[in-house]
Design a protein around this motif. Sequence first.
Motif, PDB file in Angstrom:
ATOM      1  N   ALA A 110       0.855  -1.189   0.000  1.00  0.00           N
ATOM      2  CA  ALA A 110       0.000   0.000   0.000  1.00  0.00           C
ATOM      3  C   ALA A 110       0.886   1.231   0.000  1.00  0.00           C
ATOM      4  O   ALA A 110       1.896   1.286   0.717  1.00  0.00           O
ATOM      5  CB  ALA A 110      -0.921  -0.001   1.214  1.00  0.00           C
ATOM      6  N   SER A 111       0.551   2.238  -0.814  1.00  0.00           N
ATOM      7  CA  SER A 111       1.328   3.475  -0.869  1.00  0.00           C
ATOM      8  C   SER A 111       1.004   4.345   0.334  1.00  0.00           C
ATOM      9  O   SER A 111      -0.119   4.330   0.865  1.00  0.00           O
ATOM     10  CB  SER A 111       1.010   4.232  -2.158  1.00  0.00           C
ATOM     11  N   LEU A 112       1.983   5.101   0.782  1.00  0.00           N
ATOM     12  CA  LEU A 112       1.798   5.958   1.951  1.00  0.00           C
ATOM     13  C   LEU A 112       0.826   7.104   1.678  1.00  0.00           C
ATOM     14  O   LEU A 112       0.188   7.615   2.602  1.00  0.00           O
ATOM     15  CB  LEU A 112       3.153   6.512   2.403  1.00  0.00           C
ATOM     16  N   ASP A 113       0.706   7.530   0.420  1.00  0.00           N
ATOM     17  CA  ASP A 113      -0.207   8.627   0.116  1.00  0.00           C
ATOM     18  C   ASP A 113      -1.636   8.157  -0.156  1.00  0.00           C
ATOM     19  O   ASP A 113      -2.525   8.966  -0.435  1.00  0.00           O
ATOM     20  CB  ASP A 113       0.305   9.421  -1.090  1.00  0.00           C
ATOM     21  N   HIS A 114      -1.841   6.808  -0.100  1.00  0.00           N
ATOM     22  CA  HIS A 114      -3.172   6.208  -0.253  1.00  0.00           C
ATOM     23  C   HIS A 114      -3.804   6.512  -1.603  1.00  0.00           C
ATOM     24  O   HIS A 114      -5.024   6.478  -1.752  1.00  0.00           O
ATOM     25  CB  HIS A 114      -4.116   6.680   0.867  1.00  0.00           C
ATOM     26  N   GLN A 115      -2.995   6.825  -2.599  1.00  0.00           N
ATOM     27  CA  GLN A 115      -3.533   7.110  -3.925  1.00  0.00           C
ATOM     28  C   GLN A 115      -3.728   5.854  -4.765  1.00  0.00           C
ATOM     29  O   GLN A 115      -4.542   5.850  -5.688  1.00  0.00           O
ATOM     30  CB  GLN A 115      -2.617   8.092  -4.660  1.00  0.00           C
ATOM     31  N   ASN A 116      -2.981   4.823  -4.441  1.00  0.00           N
ATOM     32  CA  ASN A 116      -3.078   3.573  -5.184  1.00  0.00           C
ATOM     33  C   ASN A 116      -3.797   2.527  -4.358  1.00  0.00           C
ATOM     34  O   ASN A 116      -3.776   2.555  -3.119  1.00  0.00           O
ATOM     35  CB  ASN A 116      -1.688   3.062  -5.562  1.00  0.00           C
TER      36      ASN A 116
END
Length: 307
Positions: A65-71
């Motif tokens: 999971a990406s830290l910016d929650h974009q993906n």
Amino acid sequence: MYFLKFLLSVIFISTLLISPSLAQQQDAGTKISLSSESGFYVQSADDFMGFRISTRLQQQAGLYASLDHQNAVETDFLIRRARLRVHGFFYEKKLAYFVQIQMDKGQVLLSNAEFCWKPTNRLTLNFGQLWPVGARQFRTASGSLQMIDRSSVTRFFTPGYDLGVSSRYDISLASNFMLKSYASITHGEGMNVATASGGFAYAGRVELLPLGNFTKHRDYSESDVFGEPSPKLSFGASLHYNQDANLLLGGATQAASWQNQPNDISTYSVDALYKHQGFSLLAEFIHRELQQNKIPNSSRQIYHLNP
């Protein structure tokens, strides 16, 4: 499918052999054992021959999971390693063999197929399809790793399985000071390649153990599973030179030869391993040089084995 038939055949034949052997073990003296650590082991009553069958199964699951929650969150689950291993000896325990079959990555491959001769307690000679001499983690068996994956350094700079001969010689420089030396000469073209236009691969390695041997010689086990009561340290340095290489093994899968322009590949490494009371530390540095400085793209590809 072919491997499944082979495995079922091995199990069936082993069952037929075990039943009468267990009944005669006390009279004939045949040694038979089965354990989670050593697998299935059989040795003849006259100690003329023996073999051990074992398996290695490692599964791996991942969550990304990406830290910016974009993906979106991604997951994977795979059989990281599935191996069938056969160790054996014949005539006397100084003459041994080792066969290993890999069943992961969507294919069944014969990785190790080697003979071993140990004429003295200090000298060991191997020949067949084997690990050439290289850096420490590259030569560490997958079952002795701290983590299920090897480091990125090892994965991208490993020379991979090869056909040839290798040797090891141990020297006691003092009561508490060991020197271990390794050498190998291999075909340099990878697994079971019968002919190639390139030269051979030459490798050497030296290790210094200034504080003596590790418990049960576990300097090629990354974890301190025995809790070394006193500090243990091993320094290593190796050189692998592949002359006129046709294939660059490791993380890159391109051809190293392009339009009849051979490429000499030199790989240098230094490493150190420290263990004490359950704590272990491994450090490794690898440097690779190519004669042509780069490897052009090619239609020729190989399947890289990340062991």
